[in-house]
Scaffold this motif. Structure first.
Motif, mmCIF file in Angstrom:
data_model
loop_
_atom_site.group_PDB
_atom_site.id
_atom_site.type_symbol
_atom_site.label_atom_id
_atom_site.label_comp_id
_atom_site.label_asym_id
_atom_site.label_seq_id
_atom_site.Cartn_x
_atom_site.Cartn_y
_atom_site.Cartn_z
ATOM 1 N N THR A 73 0.570 -1.078 0.346
ATOM 2 C CA THR A 73 0.287 -0.352 -0.331
ATOM 3 C C THR A 73 0.778 1.128 0.346
ATOM 4 O O THR A 73 0.554 2.268 -0.857
ATOM 5 C CB THR A 73 -0.933 -0.440 1.312
ATOM 6 O OG1 THR A 73 -0.213 -0.157 2.129
ATOM 7 C CG2 THR A 73 -1.900 -0.853 1.306
ATOM 8 N N ASP A 74 1.912 1.128 0.461
ATOM 9 C CA ASP A 74 2.813 2.877 0.832
ATOM 10 C C ASP A 74 4.025 2.306 0.267
ATOM 11 O O ASP A 74 5.160 2.747 0.610
ATOM 12 C CB ASP A 74 2.498 3.538 2.540
ATOM 13 C CG ASP A 74 3.429 2.248 2.918
ATOM 14 O OD1 ASP A 74 3.880 0.894 3.163
ATOM 15 O OD2 ASP A 74 2.991 2.618 4.353
ATOM 16 N N GLU A 138 -2.648 8.596 6.242
ATOM 17 C CA GLU A 138 -0.974 7.386 5.669
ATOM 18 C C GLU A 138 -1.151 7.585 4.478
ATOM 19 O O GLU A 138 0.221 7.717 4.076
ATOM 20 C CB GLU A 138 -1.776 6.255 4.850
ATOM 21 C CG GLU A 138 -2.292 5.461 6.898
ATOM 22 C CD GLU A 138 -3.267 3.908 6.387
ATOM 23 O OE1 GLU A 138 -3.788 3.690 5.331
ATOM 24 O OE2 GLU A 138 -3.383 2.883 7.551
ATOM 25 N N ILE A 139 -1.196 8.682 3.718
ATOM 26 C CA ILE A 139 -0.813 8.882 2.347
ATOM 27 C C ILE A 139 0.182 9.823 2.588
ATOM 28 O O ILE A 139 1.479 10.270 2.500
ATOM 29 C CB ILE A 139 -2.437 9.218 1.111
ATOM 30 C CG1 ILE A 139 -3.351 8.120 0.775
ATOM 31 C CG2 ILE A 139 -1.700 10.471 0.386
ATOM 32 C CD1 ILE A 139 -3.903 8.668 0.081
ATOM 33 N N ALA A 140 0.109 10.976 3.941
ATOM 34 C CA ALA A 140 0.713 12.271 3.885
ATOM 35 C C ALA A 140 1.899 11.452 4.126
ATOM 36 O O ALA A 140 2.876 12.082 4.178
ATOM 37 C CB ALA A 140 -0.238 12.868 5.631
ATOM 38 N N SER A 148 -1.089 4.949 -4.213
ATOM 39 C CA SER A 148 -1.928 3.527 -5.210
ATOM 40 C C SER A 148 -2.988 3.598 -5.640
ATOM 41 O O SER A 148 -3.643 3.520 -4.297
ATOM 42 C CB SER A 148 -0.865 2.547 -4.907
ATOM 43 O OG SER A 148 -0.781 2.050 -3.709
ATOM 44 N N GLY A 149 -3.772 2.946 -6.128
ATOM 45 C CA GLY A 149 -5.171 2.632 -6.209
ATOM 46 C C GLY A 149 -5.193 1.708 -4.826
ATOM 47 O O GLY A 149 -6.459 1.592 -3.932
ATOM 48 N N THR A 153 -8.102 2.467 -1.569
ATOM 49 C CA THR A 153 -8.760 1.595 -1.224
ATOM 50 C C THR A 153 -8.726 0.168 -0.013
ATOM 51 O O THR A 153 -8.991 -0.639 0.035
ATOM 52 C CB THR A 153 -9.383 0.304 -2.744
ATOM 53 O OG1 THR A 153 -8.013 -0.456 -3.206
ATOM 54 C CG2 THR A 153 -9.769 1.064 -4.079
ATOM 55 N N TYR A 154 -7.693 0.470 0.458
ATOM 56 C CA TYR A 154 -6.878 0.118 1.694
ATOM 57 C C TYR A 154 -8.488 -0.596 2.817
ATOM 58 O O TYR A 154 -8.562 -1.880 3.107
ATOM 59 C CB TYR A 154 -6.011 0.582 2.154
ATOM 60 C CG TYR A 154 -6.059 0.162 3.593
ATOM 61 C CD1 TYR A 154 -4.897 -1.003 4.123
ATOM 62 C CD2 TYR A 154 -6.606 1.257 5.027
ATOM 63 C CE1 TYR A 154 -4.469 -1.487 4.822
ATOM 64 C CE2 TYR A 154 -5.780 0.147 5.845
ATOM 65 C CZ TYR A 154 -4.556 -1.000 6.463
ATOM 66 O OH TYR A 154 -4.110 -1.663 7.040
#
Length: 350
Positions: A73-74, A138-140, A148-149, A153-154
């Motif tokens: 995811t990251d 989490e994105i930050a 990512s997709g 969508t996690y």
């Protein structure tokens, strides 16, 4: 070491759930887990592992997922994935997870679980995913230049993790409540659209306090500021000696104004099953040196039997791998049955 206000309604609900667990543990199925990105540490032990073992010992059916797909995811690649998965298994077994009473499995070994992601995605809008505060955080903190997709969508993938086994209880911290709300939304909308199939899982709020890392920030596998469960006594002492404190000599337990000192006091108290105020009062004018000595002795005493069990299991990796194979087999049986039920409810069976 700030605390987050928990809605009183959620606190009451957790108290009710704990009472029900004590009276009828067999009516609950817990779903929880970790991403295999590195060794588990003291924050994991007191934050999640200890609670999983408590629920398992109480008679709750506990599922623990090694979320290998979610490593992506990251990050661009899943480095040393096999070694990290084996390390997680060793940590679980050493901490007291019992394969006879708990099911440990990994994402990539259960295709039917992941297939649930597709119908579940149809039940959640892009706007709802975009508003999820946990995903935003989490994105930050992501190390990737773009999102990512899979990361986006996690929460829906997590819904599949929970609902494939019809989990009805999820131990979470306050920051994970938005993720669980997505799962509850998916279950509710699926049931409304296709008929009753899934429970709406409850959050069991963890009472675990926040332990800071040795640098005064959140304890994390990726920040190099944690004491790993696999660390030996000497490494533990070295890491604690380097922990951040402050210039005030007299030791007090004041999480708001002295977070670094308070976190160390709390760690000693957790290891000794004592009140942190009593630990701080006992150290008193001894200063940071006495505090760190007390913490080191407490951690090493608490972790000694866990380290011994881990070392013993590490000598028999064949058994450790068999635990995962058995868990994957059970998870596959359950996931296949759930997927068949989903397909039938959707009218997708010919």
């Amino acid at each position: 070491m700030s605390t987050v206000a928990v809605p009183s309604g959620q606190q009451r609900r957790t108290a009710e759930l704990e009472d029900r667990i004590s009276r009828a543990p067999e009516t609950f199925r817990v779903m929880t887990g970790d991403r295999p990105t590195g060794p588990l540490h003291l924050g994991h032990y007191f934050g999640t592992l200890h609670n999983r073992v408590r629920l398992q010992d109480a008679g709750v059916d506990v599922f623990v997922i090694i979320a290998d797909y979610q490593v992506l995811t990251d990050r661009d690649v899943a480095d040393r994935l096999t070694a990290h998965m084996e390390g997680l298994l060793l940590d679980y077994l050493a901490a007291g997870i019992d394969p006879a009473r708990a099911t440990v499995f990994n994402h990539s070994a259960v295709p039917a679980l992941n297939q649930l992601l597709l119908p579940f995605l149809s039940l959640v809008s892009v706007a709802e995913l975009n508003r999820n505060p946990t995903v935003k955080d989490e994105i930050a903190h992501s190390r990737q230049s773009s999102v990512s997709g899979l990361m986006f969508t996690y929460p829906v993938h997590q819904a599949a993790d929970i609902l494939f086994c019809k989990g009805n209880l999820v131990p979470v911290g306050q920051d994970q409540l938005p993720h669980l709300e997505v799962t509850r939304t998916v279950a509710r909308r699926f049931n409304e659209r296709y008929g009753e199939v899934f429970p709406e899982p409850d959050a069991l709020l963890s009472a675990a306090p926040l332990l800071l890392g040795t640098d005064g920030t959140k304890m994390s596998k990726s920040r190099g500021n944690a004491v790993a469960l696999r660390a030996d006594a000497d490494e533990t002492a070295r890491l604690i000696r380097g922990a951040r404190t402050d210039a005030e000599r007299h030791i007090t337990y004041d999480p708001e104004n002295r977070p670094g000192v308070a976190s160390l006091v709390l760690l000693a108290a957790l290891c000794q099953d004592r009140d942190p105020h009593a630990v701080a009062e006992e150290i008193g004018a001894g200063g940071a040196a006495a505090l760190k000595r007390t913490v080191t002795e407490a951690v090493n005493a608490r972790m000694e039997p866990i380290r011994a069990r881990r070392a013993a299991y590490a000598q028999d990796l064949g058994y450790v791998r068999s635990v995962l194979r058995a868990g994957n087999e059970r998870a596959n049986e359950i996931a296949s049955a759930t997927l068949a039920e989903v397909r039938e409810a959707m009218g997708a069976v010919i």
